[in-house]
Design an enzyme around this catalytic site. Structure first.
Site, PDB file in Angstrom:
ATOM      1  N   GLU A   1      62.579 -14.209  -4.089  1.00  0.00           N
ATOM      2  CA  GLU A   1      62.470 -13.368  -2.801  1.00  0.00           C
ATOM      3  C   GLU A   1      63.624 -13.042  -1.964  1.00  0.00           C
ATOM      4  O   GLU A   1      63.735 -13.208  -0.882  1.00  0.00           O
ATOM      5  CB  GLU A   1      61.183 -13.834  -1.663  1.00  0.00           C
ATOM      6  CG  GLU A   1      60.001 -14.191  -2.380  1.00  0.00           C
ATOM      7  CD  GLU A   1      59.066 -14.446  -1.656  1.00  0.00           C
ATOM      8  OE1 GLU A   1      57.521 -14.076  -1.512  1.00  0.00           O
ATOM      9  OE2 GLU A   1      59.294 -15.528  -0.765  1.00  0.00           O
TER      10      GLU A   1
ATOM     11  N   GLU B   1      47.833 -19.394   5.678  1.00  0.00           N
ATOM     12  CA  GLU B   1      48.750 -18.136   5.460  1.00  0.00           C
ATOM     13  C   GLU B   1      47.720 -17.011   5.100  1.00  0.00           C
ATOM     14  O   GLU B   1      47.354 -15.908   5.773  1.00  0.00           O
ATOM     15  CB  GLU B   1      49.815 -17.976   4.486  1.00  0.00           C
ATOM     16  CG  GLU B   1      50.561 -16.512   4.485  1.00  0.00           C
ATOM     17  CD  GLU B   1      51.691 -16.812   3.436  1.00  0.00           C
ATOM     18  OE1 GLU B   1      52.194 -15.800   3.033  1.00  0.00           O
ATOM     19  OE2 GLU B   1      52.007 -17.867   3.122  1.00  0.00           O
TER      20      GLU B   1
ATOM     21  N   ASP C   1      50.134 -17.497  -5.066  1.00  0.00           N
ATOM     22  CA  ASP C   1      50.779 -17.860  -3.635  1.00  0.00           C
ATOM     23  C   ASP C   1      49.871 -18.139  -2.695  1.00  0.00           C
ATOM     24  O   ASP C   1      49.395 -17.394  -1.912  1.00  0.00           O
ATOM     25  CB  ASP C   1      51.395 -16.378  -3.116  1.00  0.00           C
ATOM     26  CG  ASP C   1      52.292 -16.917  -2.084  1.00  0.00           C
ATOM     27  OD1 ASP C   1      52.398 -17.914  -1.669  1.00  0.00           O
ATOM     28  OD2 ASP C   1      52.945 -16.000  -1.296  1.00  0.00           O
TER      29      ASP C   1
END
Length: 693
Positions: A300, A407, A379
């Site tokens: 990332e 998340e 993820d």
């Protein structure tokens, strides 16, 4: 930073918490504490203080603390191996002491010279502290008689950590509970009171390590390893040390460039190697027991060794060499993938990335490097398979990474108790060394002889009054620690403990909260992402439905839904081949459309909407039904919660009610968006004639 805060499961008799039967059964022992031993260490003093204050709050009486036994009944504290301690030495066998290690403890009823006592003995002062917290837990949760008390416990995992994703500007990446308790205005806070309370919470469930800054290290956080900020880092380390918790720092791989001193961060460049050795020496001058570095590299857009034509082993080993003289560790994250994938060919597969990058490097990492592997290949989705990298590297230390912060599971606005999900991960049999090669044993170093191993997780706390933004989300932080201590505990047992410690022993309250927690993960899954498909979230924000919007699906979607079907083909013959990163029967299980579990079907296969699941429903009807059912389940929770109003303190009742109402509206939104989308894609109506918006 908020100045007031809830004490979570360490409330010890706060508002609406009722006295348990165990307190009454043990009451005759709780007025006197014999702190046997020299008690010179900060950890020993912490253990005595925690027991004293805990008993005072639980019983309403301040216990007397004395070095010798005067009363006929008392609680005795000691450390195995301590000099001249007959209360302990007469009550602990040598074989028991040997298997405790430093962090284990014994809690038992004992007698000597006409005196009865409850013995809490640790393999070290750290083990004693864990034993004290467990005894206080028993007083709030158990109804057993003191005569039957005989516990001998030690943690399964060597490293039991949390990773703070806190930034020095006070924000928290993927934080859903306010601002950082560590940082404000690009500085470490001067008042560490809240940090100390956090250390108490972590130690009470057996956590022994913490990385205090975001893995995405920004320029200002890079300075945490410099003499400018190390004195403040040392203050934080001092607080955690008193609770047996070692401090780690996330570091920027390009720090030699950003902080000055070199024009490169090439890990094979001698000047870069020397730079890191000097910075590491600086850290240990301030924090003698510093744990080591947590690193996110070449992921990332974070810098890493790939820039210089090097690989992950080159990068990790360079840092490991700097830490090696001090006993420090490198925790090297395996979350890597190409952000600029072209999805049009349907062959590029992010799920493959960690295995493809790291498996060929097995045996090349130094002994003080640990690969930190997310529980799944993607993820932290609400449902995904276990990462095939676990156990695939026999010569490389591994640790598991969970995400406590929600998340992708409702961001602590929705109830989603994650312990059942984590239990499934730990119980997964990788078959890497034949049957019985479970993840829970691999990351304990019991399948391959890893020198270092364990489990870590992204923390969920901030400076909100209740720590986690939702009172019921505290259960995930508590449950994470308990699961790491003993992965054989059931999700129900952990939830029952937390509920009793946090809300008291009222049976109506306890049964309602337990049911909500245990139903919450499948309920959240039912109205969000069906059959393992994942990713149907608003880009970057990751809250709320956006079926085609995920930020990395640049040339399509993660689910490849079209008019004919849905799902990702990850089979060997026609797909990405990801299924064959697994071993033996697992590869065959996932590769076959007939044997693949329904809950992961769309993760591994692209199927028509009319494909019939093992449940007997078609894929499209399953999607419709579960999204309606999820909404109905939240409605039932609200009705049950309303019935508790007179049995809970007004603040907590109102807070949870508000969150449940938000969850209901969000669940309806998910239902309407997802069902409308797939009706339009497939052209197939709901067979029950329910409205599809």
């Amino acid at each position: 930073m908020n100045s007031n805060y809830d004490l979570a499961w360490l409330r010890y008799g706060g508002a609406s918490v009722e006295r348990s039967a165990a307190i009454q059964l043990f009451e005759g022992y709780l007025s006197n504490i014999v702190a046997a031993g020299e008690g010179s260490s900060p950890l020993f003093r912490t253990a005595v203080q925690e027991l004293t204050e805990g008993l005072a709050k639980l019983t309403g009486k301040q216990p007397a603390v004395e070095p010798n036994a005067a009363a006929d009944r008392f609680v005795a504290l000691g450390t195995i191996g301590g000099a001249g301690n007959p209360l302990l030495n007469d009550s602990v066998e040598g074989a028991e002491a040997a298997r405790l290690g430093e962090e284990g403890y014994i809690i038992r009823k004992a007698a000597r010279e006409g005196k009865d006592y409850i013995l809490i003995a640790g393999g070290s002062d750290k083990g004693l502290l864990y034993g004290v917290f467990h005894f206080l837990r028993l007083l709030q949760t158990a109804g057993q008689s003191p005569d039957g008390l005989n516990l001998v416990e030690a943690p399964k995992y060597q490293l039991r950590m949390v990773n703070q994703w806190d930034n020095m500007d006070g924000s928290i990446e993927r934080g859903y509970a306010g601002q950082s308790i560590f940082y404000q205005d690009s500085k470490i806070v001067s008042d560490l009171t809240r940090v100390r309370e956090y250390a108490r919470l972590l130690a009470s469930v057996g956590i022994n390590g913490i990385a205090i800054n975001n893995v995405n290290v920004h320029e200002v956080e890079t300075k945490l390893i410099t003499p400018e900020l190390l004195p403040d880092v040392a203050r934080v380390a001092d607080v955690f040390r008193e609770y047996g918790i070692r401090l780690y720092l996330s570091v920027n791989f390009a720090a030699p460039i950003e902080l000055g001193g070199t024009s490169t961060a090439d890990p094979l460049e001698p000047a870069v190697q020397e730079w890191w050795k000097q910075r590491t020496a600086d850290i240990y001058r301030y924090v003698a027991d510093f744990g080591g570095f947590l690193v996110k590299a070449d992921s990332e857009n974070r810098p890493g060794p790939f820039t210089y034509g090097r690989d992950h082993a080159d990068g990790a080993n360079m840092l490991a060499e700097a830490l090696e003289p001090y006993g420090g560790l490198v925790l090297w994250r395996c979350f890597v993938y190409d952000c600029h994938q072209d999805w049009r060919d349907r062959k590029t597969d992010r799920a493959r990335a960690a295995y493809d990058h790291f498996k060929p490097l097995d045996g090349r990492f130094k002994d003080n490097v640990i690969l930190q592997i997310k529980n799944g290949p993607m993820d932290f989705q609400v449902r995904e398979p276990v990462s095939p990298l676990f156990g695939a590297m026999k010569q490389t230390n591994q640790m598991l990474e969970f995400q406590i912060t929600q998340e992708y599971t409702g961001q602590q606005r929705h109830v989603c108790y994650l312990i059942p999900q984590w239990k499934e991960v730990l119980e997964f049999d990788t078959l890497c060394e034949g049957e019985g090669s479970k993840v829970k044993d691999i990351v304990a170093g019991q399948v391959h002889p890893y020198k270092h191993s364990g489990i870590t997780a992204v923390s969920s706390i901030g400076d909100d009054y209740n720590w986690t933004g939702h009172y019921l989300a505290q259960s995930n932080l508590y449950g994470y620690g308990r699961l790491l201590w003993n992965p054989e505990l059931s999700a129900e047992e952990i939830a029952e403990e937390w509920t009793s410690m946090t809300f008291g022993v009222n049976q109506d309250v306890a049964s309602t909260i337990l049911d909500i927690l245990m139903e919450s993960w499948p309920t959240y899954e039912s109205y969000t992402s069906p059959l393992g498909v994942g990713w149907m979230v608003v880009p970057h924000y990751h809250y709320g439905p956006d079926v085609d919007g995920y930020e990395y699906s640049k040339w399509g979607t993660y689910h490849f839904a079209d008019r004919d079907g849905i799902g990702v083909d990850r089979t060997l013959a026609t797909g990405t081949g990801y299924s064959h990163q697994y071993v033996g029967a697992n590869a065959a299980l996932y590769d076959s459309l007939e044997s693949c579990p329904d809950e992961l079907l769309l993760f591994f296969h692209h199927v028509p909407y009319t494909y019939v699941l093992k449940s007997g429903k078609t894929v499209i009807q399953h999607i419709y039904d579960t999204h309606f059912a999820g909404v109905e389940q939240v409605e039932k929770w609200i009705a049950r919660w309303d019935a508790l109003e007179s049995k809970l303190d007004p603040q907590r009742f109102a807070h949870v009610k508000e969150r449940l109402l938000e969850q209901l509206e969000s669940a309806k939104h998910w239902r309407d968006v997802i069902n409308t989308y797939f009706y339009r894609k497939s052209g197939i109506k709901d067979q029950h004639n329910r409205v599809i918006y």
